[in-house]
Write an enzyme that holds these catalytic residues in place. Sequence first.
Site, PDB file in Angstrom:
ATOM      1  N   GLY A  29       0.832  -1.212   0.000  1.00  0.00           N
ATOM      2  CA  GLY A  29       0.000   0.000   0.000  1.00  0.00           C
ATOM      3  C   GLY A  29       0.857   1.248   0.000  1.00  0.00           C
ATOM      4  O   GLY A  29       0.607   2.194   0.741  1.00  0.00           O
ATOM      5  N   ALA A  30       1.875   1.255  -0.881  1.00  0.00           N
ATOM      6  CA  ALA A  30       2.864   2.345  -0.859  1.00  0.00           C
ATOM      7  C   ALA A  30       2.528   3.460  -1.840  1.00  0.00           C
ATOM      8  O   ALA A  30       3.322   4.379  -2.009  1.00  0.00           O
ATOM      9  CB  ALA A  30       4.250   1.777  -1.162  1.00  0.00           C
ATOM     10  N   THR A  32       0.136   5.640  -1.584  1.00  0.00           N
ATOM     11  CA  THR A  32      -0.491   6.829  -0.974  1.00  0.00           C
ATOM     12  C   THR A  32      -0.292   6.790   0.545  1.00  0.00           C
ATOM     13  O   THR A  32       0.197   5.796   1.089  1.00  0.00           O
ATOM     14  CB  THR A  32      -2.003   6.871  -1.333  1.00  0.00           C
ATOM     15  OG1 THR A  32      -2.562   8.094  -0.869  1.00  0.00           O
ATOM     16  CG2 THR A  32      -2.773   5.724  -0.695  1.00  0.00           C
ATOM     17  N   GLY A  33      -0.661   7.890   1.199  1.00  0.00           N
ATOM     18  CA  GLY A  33      -0.709   7.937   2.661  1.00  0.00           C
ATOM     19  C   GLY A  33       0.596   7.579   3.361  1.00  0.00           C
ATOM     20  O   GLY A  33       1.690   7.947   2.928  1.00  0.00           O
ATOM     21  N   ILE A  34       0.449   6.834   4.442  1.00  0.00           N
ATOM     22  CA  ILE A  34       1.582   6.484   5.307  1.00  0.00           C
ATOM     23  C   ILE A  34       2.583   5.603   4.557  1.00  0.00           C
ATOM     24  O   ILE A  34       3.806   5.770   4.691  1.00  0.00           O
ATOM     25  CB  ILE A  34       1.050   5.764   6.570  1.00  0.00           C
ATOM     26  CG1 ILE A  34       0.139   6.705   7.376  1.00  0.00           C
ATOM     27  CG2 ILE A  34       2.207   5.262   7.444  1.00  0.00           C
ATOM     28  CD1 ILE A  34      -0.708   6.011   8.444  1.00  0.00           C
ATOM     29  N   SER A 158      -3.276  -0.400  14.799  1.00  0.00           N
ATOM     30  CA  SER A 158      -3.929   0.855  15.190  1.00  0.00           C
ATOM     31  C   SER A 158      -4.347   0.810  16.648  1.00  0.00           C
ATOM     32  O   SER A 158      -4.599  -0.262  17.212  1.00  0.00           O
ATOM     33  CB  SER A 158      -5.175   1.067  14.329  1.00  0.00           C
ATOM     34  OG  SER A 158      -5.952   2.131  14.852  1.00  0.00           O
ATOM     35  N   TYR A 183     -13.020  -3.335  11.194  1.00  0.00           N
ATOM     36  CA  TYR A 183     -11.676  -2.736  11.105  1.00  0.00           C
ATOM     37  C   TYR A 183     -10.911  -2.956  12.415  1.00  0.00           C
ATOM     38  O   TYR A 183      -9.756  -3.395  12.405  1.00  0.00           O
ATOM     39  CB  TYR A 183     -11.801  -1.240  10.805  1.00  0.00           C
ATOM     40  CG  TYR A 183     -10.478  -0.501  10.809  1.00  0.00           C
ATOM     41  CD1 TYR A 183      -9.584  -0.641   9.755  1.00  0.00           C
ATOM     42  CD2 TYR A 183     -10.109   0.320  11.873  1.00  0.00           C
ATOM     43  CE1 TYR A 183      -8.364   0.025   9.756  1.00  0.00           C
ATOM     44  CE2 TYR A 183      -8.891   0.992  11.880  1.00  0.00           C
ATOM     45  CZ  TYR A 183      -8.025   0.839  10.817  1.00  0.00           C
ATOM     46  OH  TYR A 183      -6.807   1.490  10.823  1.00  0.00           O
TER      47      TYR A 183
HETATM   48  N1  LIG Z   1      -4.739   7.143   8.829  1.00  0.00           N
HETATM   49  C1  LIG Z   1      -4.875   6.853  10.119  1.00  0.00           C
HETATM   50  O1  LIG Z   1      -5.304   7.696  10.927  1.00  0.00           O
HETATM   51  C2  LIG Z   1      -4.478   5.517  10.627  1.00  0.00           C
HETATM   52  C3  LIG Z   1      -3.988   4.516   9.791  1.00  0.00           C
HETATM   53  N2  LIG Z   1      -3.653   3.289  10.307  1.00  0.00           N
HETATM   54  C4  LIG Z   1      -3.153   2.219   9.438  1.00  0.00           C
HETATM   55  O2  LIG Z   1      -2.139   2.722   8.592  1.00  0.00           O
HETATM   56  C5  LIG Z   1      -2.070   1.931   7.406  1.00  0.00           C
HETATM   57  C6  LIG Z   1      -1.958   2.841   6.198  1.00  0.00           C
HETATM   58  O3  LIG Z   1      -3.155   3.571   6.099  1.00  0.00           O
HETATM   59  P1  LIG Z   1      -3.266   5.047   5.484  1.00  0.00           P
HETATM   60  O4  LIG Z   1      -2.040   5.437   4.796  1.00  0.00           O
HETATM   61  O5  LIG Z   1      -3.813   5.894   6.553  1.00  0.00           O
HETATM   62  O6  LIG Z   1      -4.472   4.770   4.443  1.00  0.00           O
HETATM   63  P2  LIG Z   1      -4.612   4.992   2.861  1.00  0.00           P
HETATM   64  O7  LIG Z   1      -6.021   4.624   2.567  1.00  0.00           O
HETATM   65  O8  LIG Z   1      -4.146   6.346   2.479  1.00  0.00           O
HETATM   66  O9  LIG Z   1      -3.614   3.916   2.263  1.00  0.00           O
HETATM   67  C7  LIG Z   1      -3.932   2.559   2.293  1.00  0.00           C
HETATM   68  C8  LIG Z   1      -3.144   1.826   1.242  1.00  0.00           C
HETATM   69  O10 LIG Z   1      -3.543   0.452   1.252  1.00  0.00           O
HETATM   70  C9  LIG Z   1      -3.820   0.071  -0.067  1.00  0.00           C
HETATM   71  N3  LIG Z   1      -4.746  -1.042  -0.170  1.00  0.00           N
HETATM   72  C10 LIG Z   1      -6.038  -1.108   0.197  1.00  0.00           C
HETATM   73  N4  LIG Z   1      -6.574  -2.281  -0.137  1.00  0.00           N
HETATM   74  C11 LIG Z   1      -5.596  -2.991  -0.744  1.00  0.00           C
HETATM   75  C12 LIG Z   1      -5.536  -4.270  -1.357  1.00  0.00           C
HETATM   76  N5  LIG Z   1      -6.610  -5.066  -1.454  1.00  0.00           N
HETATM   77  N6  LIG Z   1      -4.372  -4.680  -1.878  1.00  0.00           N
HETATM   78  C13 LIG Z   1      -3.285  -3.889  -1.836  1.00  0.00           C
HETATM   79  N7  LIG Z   1      -3.287  -2.666  -1.309  1.00  0.00           N
HETATM   80  C14 LIG Z   1      -4.432  -2.223  -0.774  1.00  0.00           C
HETATM   81  C15 LIG Z   1      -4.381   1.311  -0.729  1.00  0.00           C
HETATM   82  O11 LIG Z   1      -4.360   1.205  -2.138  1.00  0.00           O
HETATM   83  P3  LIG Z   1      -5.316   2.115  -3.085  1.00  0.00           P
HETATM   84  O12 LIG Z   1      -4.720   3.481  -3.126  1.00  0.00           O
HETATM   85  O13 LIG Z   1      -5.285   1.408  -4.397  1.00  0.00           O
HETATM   86  O14 LIG Z   1      -6.677   2.106  -2.447  1.00  0.00           O
HETATM   87  C16 LIG Z   1      -3.404   2.331  -0.185  1.00  0.00           C
HETATM   88  O15 LIG Z   1      -2.217   2.291  -0.902  1.00  0.00           O
HETATM   89  C17 LIG Z   1      -3.319   1.054   7.409  1.00  0.00           C
HETATM   90  O16 LIG Z   1      -2.971  -0.258   7.780  1.00  0.00           O
HETATM   91  C18 LIG Z   1      -4.208   1.685   8.471  1.00  0.00           C
HETATM   92  O17 LIG Z   1      -5.048   0.726   9.083  1.00  0.00           O
HETATM   93  C19 LIG Z   1      -3.758   3.028  11.644  1.00  0.00           C
HETATM   94  C20 LIG Z   1      -4.214   3.975  12.508  1.00  0.00           C
HETATM   95  C21 LIG Z   1      -4.644   5.293  12.080  1.00  0.00           C
HETATM   96  C1  LIG Z   2     -11.162  12.725  19.941  1.00  0.00           C
HETATM   97  C2  LIG Z   2     -10.267  13.619  19.120  1.00  0.00           C
HETATM   98  C3  LIG Z   2      -9.997  13.350  17.801  1.00  0.00           C
HETATM   99  C4  LIG Z   2     -10.559  12.142  17.155  1.00  0.00           C
HETATM  100  C5  LIG Z   2      -9.879  11.026  16.891  1.00  0.00           C
HETATM  101  C6  LIG Z   2     -10.406   9.921  16.140  1.00  0.00           C
HETATM  102  C7  LIG Z   2     -11.838   9.848  15.814  1.00  0.00           C
HETATM  103  C8  LIG Z   2      -9.511   8.988  15.727  1.00  0.00           C
HETATM  104  C9  LIG Z   2      -9.800   7.886  14.873  1.00  0.00           C
HETATM  105  C10 LIG Z   2      -8.758   7.137  14.466  1.00  0.00           C
HETATM  106  C11 LIG Z   2      -8.854   6.095  13.530  1.00  0.00           C
HETATM  107  C12 LIG Z   2     -10.011   5.974  12.626  1.00  0.00           C
HETATM  108  C13 LIG Z   2      -7.835   5.220  13.478  1.00  0.00           C
HETATM  109  C14 LIG Z   2      -7.680   4.200  12.533  1.00  0.00           C
HETATM  110  O1  LIG Z   2      -6.957   3.253  12.725  1.00  0.00           O
HETATM  111  C15 LIG Z   2      -9.133  14.290  16.967  1.00  0.00           C
HETATM  112  C16 LIG Z   2      -9.821  14.501  15.639  1.00  0.00           C
HETATM  113  C17 LIG Z   2      -7.741  13.699  16.726  1.00  0.00           C
HETATM  114  C18 LIG Z   2      -8.961  15.657  17.626  1.00  0.00           C
HETATM  115  C19 LIG Z   2      -8.633  15.552  19.081  1.00  0.00           C
HETATM  116  C20 LIG Z   2      -9.718  14.816  19.841  1.00  0.00           C
END
Ligand SMILES: NC(=O)C1=CN([C@@H]2O[C@H](COP(=O)(O)OP(=O)(O)OC[C@H]3O[C@@H](n4cnc5c(N)ncnc54)[C@H](OP(=O)(O)O)[C@@H]3O)[C@@H](O)[C@H]2O)C=CC1
Ligand SMILES: CC1=C(/C=C/C(C)=C/C=C/C(C)=C/C=O)C(C)(C)CCC1
Length: 300
Positions: A29-30, A32-34, A158, A183
């Site tokens: 999942g490289a 986008t995002g993290i 998470s 999730y």
């Molecule tokens: N963002 C947050 O606040 C938090 C994130 N996390 C964890 O961090 C990790 C990264 O998430 P984040 O960067 O936020 O999310 P994004 O949605 O930005 O990135 C997720 C990545 O996973 C890929 N992906 C999804 N489904 C598949 C699949 N079937 N096969 C291969 N790749 C797939 C996506 O691809 P595509 O672009 O094609 O959809 C994308 O590249 C996750 O494991 C998430 O649970 C944990 C806690 C909080």
């Molecule tokens: C309470 C609170 C918040 C909410 C946090 C939430 C709702 C987090 C959800 C996290 C997820 C979905 C993690 C995925 O793995 C903010 C916005 C940080 C602002 C400060 C107070």
Amino acid sequence: MGLVLRKMLSCGVCTSNVQLSGKVAIVTGANTGIGKETAKDLARRGARVYLACRDMQKGELVASEIQATTGNSQVLVRKLDLADTKSIRAFAEGFLAEEKYLHILINNAGVMMCPYSKTADGFEMHFGVNHLGHFLLTHLLLEKLKESGPSRVVNVSSLAHHLGRIHFHNLHGEKFYSGGLAYCHSKLANILFTKELARRLKGSRVTTYSVHPGTVHSELIRHSTALKWLWQLFFFFIKTPQQGAQTSLYCAVTEGIEGLSGSHFSDCQLAWVSSQAGNETIARRLWDVSCDLLGLPMDW
Ligand SMILES: NC(=O)C1=CN([C@@H]2O[C@H](COP(=O)(O)OP(=O)(O)OC[C@H]3O[C@@H](n4cnc5c(N)ncnc54)[C@H](OP(=O)(O)O)[C@@H]3O)[C@@H](O)[C@H]2O)C=CC1
Ligand SMILES: CC1=C(/C=C/C(C)=C/C=C/C(C)=C/C=O)C(C)(C)CCC1
């Protein structure tokens, strides 16, 4: 006050200056995002980085961007759809054929709050992609990781795991289903997998860690309008993907944390897990059930 809170919510920086030339890394999942920021940092340190993505077009665009910003041309894209075990096996087969070593595997890809759906193999989507997909991928790459030791597996979990439970009688959400809870269950599974893997790898040169990246701006919230609003409202308090990548990077490169294999990290430090996540009986049972579902031997 706002600034103090902002700093608290975004703290944790990987300060290691370890260089990785000659090392090989995979980040799932490289595109986008993290995951993208994690891959960029590993590339900046000189590693050959495989971006394992389900969408090759998005992956190629990001690979070019990372090559341009880091000056490292060894950033490669390979197709990996974690919602299809055939794709996972094809990815691993291709990788094993082309690379002699694997030093860092970052199981980062994830989905959250999907409407009820199943993977190609009939697994509930969160459990299938977030847990089983990475479980199978790690299994297929483990010999290579062992041969390449010291090597590391980082599983991106998470804080949401605290709300998770492993309902062995309803793993595929057929009796009841909530996207949010599914999730959380899958993120609990990530931690249980990490702990059981570490236990089984004791004495080898492969170590493993689970990570909470913080609350991060990314596409993860694509299925939730409520979270999109919340993220906009609290923009100031949410980490950038680059900040969100710090703990994964810390676990992937920091020297001297081998003795902490199996532990959970947040903000680049050890973090508490729920009592479920620390339960060895549940971890062993999840391992066996996962092997059963994937047709793997139990003693890998
Ligand atoms: N963002 C947050 O606040 C938090 C994130 N996390 C964890 O961090 C990790 C990264 O998430 P984040 O960067 O936020 O999310 P994004 O949605 O930005 O990135 C997720 C990545 O996973 C890929 N992906 C999804 N489904 C598949 C699949 N079937 N096969 C291969 N790749 C797939 C996506 O691809 P595509 O672009 O094609 O959809 C994308 O590249 C996750 O494991 C998430 O649970 C944990 C806690 C909080
Ligand atoms: C309470 C609170 C918040 C909410 C946090 C939430 C709702 C987090 C959800 C996290 C997820 C979905 C993690 C995925 O793995 C903010 C916005 C940080 C602002 C400060 C107070």
